[in-house]
Scaffold this motif. Structure first.
Motif, mmCIF file in Angstrom:
data_model
loop_
_atom_site.group_PDB
_atom_site.id
_atom_site.type_symbol
_atom_site.label_atom_id
_atom_site.label_comp_id
_atom_site.label_asym_id
_atom_site.label_seq_id
_atom_site.Cartn_x
_atom_site.Cartn_y
_atom_site.Cartn_z
ATOM 1 N N TRP A 135 26.153 51.556 69.658
ATOM 2 C CA TRP A 135 24.986 51.200 68.851
ATOM 3 C C TRP A 135 24.863 52.167 67.682
ATOM 4 C CZ3 TRP A 135 24.561 52.923 73.978
ATOM 5 C CH2 TRP A 135 24.071 54.226 74.158
ATOM 6 N N SER A 136 24.096 51.767 66.673
ATOM 7 C CA SER A 136 23.828 52.659 65.551
ATOM 8 C C SER A 136 23.014 53.833 66.077
ATOM 9 C CB SER A 136 23.090 51.924 64.438
ATOM 10 O OG SER A 136 21.989 51.182 64.941
ATOM 11 N N ALA A 137 23.477 55.048 65.766
ATOM 12 C CA ALA A 137 22.963 56.234 66.447
ATOM 13 C C ALA A 137 21.518 56.563 66.110
ATOM 14 C CB ALA A 137 23.860 57.438 66.131
ATOM 15 N N ASN A 138 20.929 55.881 65.122
ATOM 16 C CA ASN A 138 19.513 56.112 64.841
ATOM 17 C C ASN A 138 18.630 55.485 65.909
ATOM 18 O OD1 ASN A 138 20.587 53.661 63.370
ATOM 19 N ND2 ASN A 138 18.389 53.242 63.291
ATOM 20 N N LEU A 139 19.181 54.540 66.663
ATOM 21 C CA LEU A 139 18.435 53.944 67.768
ATOM 22 C C LEU A 139 18.364 54.905 68.951
ATOM 23 C CD1 LEU A 139 19.785 50.272 67.867
ATOM 24 C CD2 LEU A 139 17.490 51.004 67.210
ATOM 25 N N VAL A 140 17.256 54.873 69.669
ATOM 26 C CA VAL A 140 17.089 55.709 70.850
ATOM 27 C C VAL A 140 16.847 54.787 72.047
ATOM 28 C CG1 VAL A 140 15.794 57.588 71.933
ATOM 29 C CG2 VAL A 140 16.098 57.545 69.448
ATOM 30 N N PRO A 141 17.915 54.410 72.759
ATOM 31 C CA PRO A 141 17.746 53.477 73.877
ATOM 32 C C PRO A 141 17.123 54.155 75.088
ATOM 33 C CG PRO A 141 20.014 54.217 73.774
ATOM 34 C CD PRO A 141 19.334 54.803 72.562
ATOM 35 N N GLN A 142 16.493 53.353 75.892
ATOM 36 C CA GLN A 142 15.993 53.789 77.185
ATOM 37 C C GLN A 142 16.784 53.042 78.256
ATOM 38 O OE1 GLN A 142 13.499 56.151 77.731
ATOM 39 N NE2 GLN A 142 13.610 56.507 75.527
ATOM 40 N N VAL A 143 16.845 53.616 79.446
ATOM 41 C CA VAL A 143 17.493 52.940 80.561
ATOM 42 C C VAL A 143 16.413 52.350 81.456
ATOM 43 C CG1 VAL A 143 18.996 53.194 82.562
ATOM 44 C CG2 VAL A 143 19.482 54.468 80.475
ATOM 45 N N VAL A 144 16.495 51.050 81.700
ATOM 46 C CA VAL A 144 15.495 50.364 82.506
ATOM 47 C C VAL A 144 16.190 49.637 83.644
ATOM 48 C CG1 VAL A 144 13.934 50.078 80.553
ATOM 49 C CG2 VAL A 144 15.589 48.291 81.066
ATOM 50 N N SER A 145 15.417 49.312 84.668
ATOM 51 C CA SER A 145 15.937 48.569 85.810
ATOM 52 C C SER A 145 15.188 47.259 85.933
ATOM 53 C CB SER A 145 15.787 49.378 87.098
ATOM 54 O OG SER A 145 16.178 48.598 88.213
#
Length: 237
Positions: free
Chosen positions: A172-182
């Motif tokens: 992904w474009s590194a400006n994005l800050v993903p979260q990990v969800v279940s």
């Protein structure tokens, strides 16, 4: 000798560019400066080429490689000539960085200009339950070659929340800050689950690359991918 094997599509490509596609599943690099490539990705070369193990470059980066599942085993390719790279017949794509950054799953990385800086980053919210998830960040100016299992799709994350299986996420474009969800609840877990336990959640200006296949995580990582350590904020930033 005659054969469809010798058709033009299979003959060596003569390209002026430093990074060029020999075909959709093979990268050709004309050396005019060093290139960093994933070990084992070289399939052929012409000329006077040297391959050397690339050290982590710092104690901190070496520590990350040791304790995370994002073990980027790189080699430095130098000399004069042409080198061909491929991995598991994956489709190869070139990304030209112009001072920006890209976060890539190490298993989808192929090669990149030595001028591009790399580091291992922990995905926020990836704790012990998900096994800890890590990606390789590439930043600077130069070309990055990645490969995907099958034809990928690029999703725009700016219009609505986007969720991607962690094993199908290429980068992904590194400006994005993903979260990990279940997506599993307690009742689902007790009944064996759905097999889709963890996803990356993206929302913001940027894109995510998704391949139509899921990597099989190493046995020590379970279904969540990444490494088996929960290092908290130690590897953040």
């Amino acid at each position: 000798m005659q054969s469809p094997l010798f058709e033009q599509a299979n003959l060596e490509v003569q390209a002026e560019q430093r990074f060029a596609l020999q075909n959709p599943q093979m990268l050709r690099v004309h050396l005019g400066g060093d290139v960093l490539a994933v070990k084992g990705a070289m399939v052929s070369y012409q000329g006077n080429i040297r391959f050397d193990h690339e050290k982590a470059g710092s104690v901190g980066k070496l520590f990350k490689k040791v304790v995370t599942g994002e073990d980027v085993s790189l080699m430095r390719v130098s000399g004069e000539g042409d080198v061909f790279f491929a991995s598991e017949a994956g489709f190869v794509f070139l990304v030209d960085l112009t001072g920006d950054a890209l976060s890539v799953n190490a298993r989808n990385l192929l090669a990149f200009d030595s001028s591009v800086a790399w580091d291992i980053k922990r995905v926020q919210g990836a704790g012990m339950l998900s096994g800890g998830l890590f990606n390789t960040t590439l930043q600077g100016t130069g070309t990055v070659a990645i490969h995907t299992v099958g034809q990928p799709v690029i999703l725009d994350c700016s219009t609505q929340p986007t969720f991607v299986d962690v094993q199908a996420c290429v980068g992904w474009s590194a400006n994005l800050v993903p979260q990990v969800v279940s997506s599993m609840n307690v009742r689902s877990m007790l009944r064996g689950g759905s097999g889709e336990a963890f996803q990356y959640a993206f929302h913001g200006q940027g894109f995510v690359i998704v391949q139509p296949s899921e990597w099989t995580p190493p046995p020590s990582q379970g279904s969540g991918g990444g490494g088996g350590f929960n290092l908290g904020g130690l590897l953040d930033g």
